[in-house]
Design a protein around this motif. Structure first.
Motif, short mmCIF file in Angstrom:
data_model
loop_
_atom_site.label_atom_id
_atom_site.label_comp_id
_atom_site.label_asym_id
_atom_site.label_seq_id
_atom_site.Cartn_x
_atom_site.Cartn_y
_atom_site.Cartn_z
N ALA A 107 0.03 -4.09 8.30
CA ALA A 107 -0.08 -2.64 8.16
C ALA A 107 -0.73 -2.04 9.40
O ALA A 107 -1.72 -2.57 9.91
CB ALA A 107 -0.91 -2.31 6.91
N GLY A 108 -0.15 -0.96 9.88
CA GLY A 108 -0.66 -0.31 11.07
C GLY A 108 0.11 -0.64 12.33
O GLY A 108 -0.02 0.05 13.33
N SER A 109 0.93 -1.69 12.26
CA SER A 109 1.73 -2.06 13.43
C SER A 109 2.85 -1.05 13.65
O SER A 109 3.51 -0.62 12.69
CB SER A 109 2.35 -3.46 13.22
N GLU A 110 3.08 -0.70 14.90
CA GLU A 110 4.16 0.24 15.23
C GLU A 110 5.52 -0.45 15.27
O GLU A 110 6.53 0.20 15.51
CB GLU A 110 3.87 0.91 16.57
N SER A 111 5.54 -1.76 15.04
CA SER A 111 6.79 -2.53 15.12
C SER A 111 7.31 -2.99 13.76
O SER A 111 8.25 -3.78 13.69
CB SER A 111 6.60 -3.75 16.03
N LEU A 112 6.71 -2.50 12.69
CA LEU A 112 7.10 -2.98 11.36
C LEU A 112 8.57 -2.73 11.06
O LEU A 112 9.27 -3.61 10.53
CB LEU A 112 6.22 -2.32 10.28
N GLU A 113 9.06 -1.53 11.36
CA GLU A 113 10.45 -1.22 11.05
C GLU A 113 11.40 -2.10 11.85
O GLU A 113 12.45 -2.53 11.36
CB GLU A 113 10.75 0.27 11.30
N ASP A 114 11.04 -2.39 13.10
CA ASP A 114 11.88 -3.27 13.91
C ASP A 114 11.87 -4.69 13.35
O ASP A 114 12.91 -5.36 13.31
CB ASP A 114 11.39 -3.28 15.36
N PHE A 115 10.72 -5.16 12.90
CA PHE A 115 10.65 -6.49 12.28
C PHE A 115 11.45 -6.52 10.98
O PHE A 115 12.12 -7.52 10.67
CB PHE A 115 9.20 -6.88 12.01
N ARG A 116 11.40 -5.44 10.21
CA ARG A 116 12.18 -5.40 8.97
C ARG A 116 13.68 -5.43 9.27
O ARG A 116 14.47 -6.03 8.54
CB ARG A 116 11.82 -4.14 8.16
N THR A 117 14.06 -4.77 10.34
CA THR A 117 15.47 -4.80 10.76
C THR A 117 15.89 -6.22 11.11
O THR A 117 16.96 -6.69 10.70
CB THR A 117 15.68 -3.88 11.98
N LEU A 118 15.05 -6.93 11.85
CA LEU A 118 15.34 -8.31 12.23
C LEU A 118 15.39 -9.21 11.01
O LEU A 118 16.27 -10.07 10.89
CB LEU A 118 14.28 -8.81 13.22
N GLU A 119 14.45 -9.00 10.08
CA GLU A 119 14.42 -9.81 8.87
C GLU A 119 15.67 -9.59 8.03
O GLU A 119 16.23 -10.53 7.45
CB GLU A 119 13.17 -9.48 8.04
N ALA A 120 16.14 -8.34 7.99
CA ALA A 120 17.36 -8.02 7.24
C ALA A 120 18.58 -8.70 7.85
O ALA A 120 19.58 -8.94 7.16
CB ALA A 120 17.56 -6.50 7.21
N GLU A 121 18.51 -9.02 9.14
CA GLU A 121 19.59 -9.71 9.83
C GLU A 121 19.49 -11.23 9.68
O GLU A 121 20.31 -11.96 10.22
CB GLU A 121 19.59 -9.34 11.32
N GLY A 122 18.49 -11.68 8.94
CA GLY A 122 18.35 -13.11 8.69
C GLY A 122 17.33 -13.83 9.55
O GLY A 122 17.16 -15.04 9.42
N VAL A 123 16.66 -13.10 10.43
CA VAL A 123 15.65 -13.72 11.28
C VAL A 123 14.43 -14.07 10.43
O VAL A 123 13.92 -13.24 9.69
CB VAL A 123 15.23 -12.79 12.43
N GLN A 124 13.97 -15.32 10.54
CA GLN A 124 12.79 -15.75 9.79
C GLN A 124 11.54 -15.36 10.57
O GLN A 124 11.37 -15.73 11.73
CB GLN A 124 12.81 -17.27 9.58
N ILE A 125 10.65 -14.61 9.91
CA ILE A 125 9.43 -14.13 10.55
C ILE A 125 8.24 -14.77 9.85
O ILE A 125 8.06 -14.62 8.64
CB ILE A 125 9.33 -12.60 10.49
N MET A 126 7.43 -15.49 10.61
CA MET A 126 6.31 -16.22 10.03
C MET A 126 5.02 -15.91 10.77
O MET A 126 5.00 -15.90 12.00
CB MET A 126 6.58 -17.73 10.08
N THR A 127 3.96 -15.64 10.01
CA THR A 127 2.67 -15.31 10.59
C THR A 127 1.62 -16.33 10.17
O THR A 127 1.56 -16.72 9.00
CB THR A 127 2.21 -13.90 10.16
N CYS A 128 0.84 -16.77 11.10
CA CYS A 128 -0.20 -17.77 10.88
C CYS A 128 -1.23 -17.30 9.84
O CYS A 128 -1.87 -16.26 10.02
CB CYS A 128 -0.89 -18.07 12.21
#
Length: 217
Positions: free
Chosen positions: A159-180
């Motif tokens: 929350a607060g990141s200016e890139s959330l919508e871009d990450f959601r777009t990538l995730e919707a395309e099947g990109v796996q996003i993982m955070t430590c």
């Protein structure tokens, strides 16, 4: 033949190229695309984009902070790599990736964000660059298979990141996003993760070892 003009003046990298790429794709019947820019770097990036797509293009400086790139789009688009772009004085544009040129998932490609900044230097610039990088990533023809976020890179998916919508777009395309998960706990972000899943160091190591290409912005 359709003629189209894009006014990219005032737009930050990589938007001039992103908008030009979209317009070229829409000119299926062929046409001429004119892109207006306010700096030479944008003009060079547009010329390199055209060259990479096998399109004829010319660029010229019309006045101070006024640049124009004209791209010819054939009716039968056959985007083969070519170096047909040139400056108005006839000097060819060297074949190279445009500094902000945008290029579905490539197996084995991992993008690893170890920071919420890109490069070393001024914090504000570093954050602006990483934001632009993530946005440009969404515009690539080939996307990475996995995105890893660790250390302060964990802030990018919270929350607060200016890139959330871009990450959601990538995730919707099947990109796996993982955070430590350890990083989320350290920075007090455990309850603020907005996109992707929580991972651990074992999985991070495995993902990096299996990768055919690791990109670290």
């Amino acid at each position: 033949m359709e003629k189209r003009i894009i006014d990219a003046r005032g737009l930050a990298c990589p938007l001039p190229v992103v908008n030009a790429k979209k317009a070229v794709g829409e000119l299926a019947g062929g046409g001429v695309l004119t892109v207006l820019a306010d700096n030479e770097i944008a003009m060079q990036n547009l010329l390199k984009f055209a060259a990479q797509k096998g399109l004829e293009a010319t660029g010229k400086k019309k006045a101070d902070k006024e640049f124009e790139v004209v791209i010819s789009v054939p009716q039968a688009q056959d985007f083969e790599p070519a170096s047909s772009s040139k400056m108005e004085d006839g000097a060819p544009v060297q074949e190279a990736n445009a500094a902000c040129c945008p290029d579905s998932r490539r197996k084995g490609v991992v993008v690893a964000f170890g920071s919420n900044e890109m490069g070393n230097g001024e914090e504000a610039l570093g954050r602006a660059l990483v934001k632009a990088f993530i946005f440009a990533l969404t515009k690539q023809d080939m996307l990475p298979e996995t995105i890893l976020c660790y250390n302060s890179g964990a802030f990018l998916t919270c929350a607060g990141s200016e890139s959330l919508e871009d990450f959601r777009t990538l995730e919707a395309e099947g990109v796996q996003i993982m955070t430590c998960g350890t990083c989320l706990d350290f920075y007090g972000l455990k309850e603020k993760l907005e996109v992707g899943t929580v991972t651990n160091m074992y999985d991070i190591v495995e993902t990096l070892e299996r990768a055919s290409l690791v990109i670290r912005p």
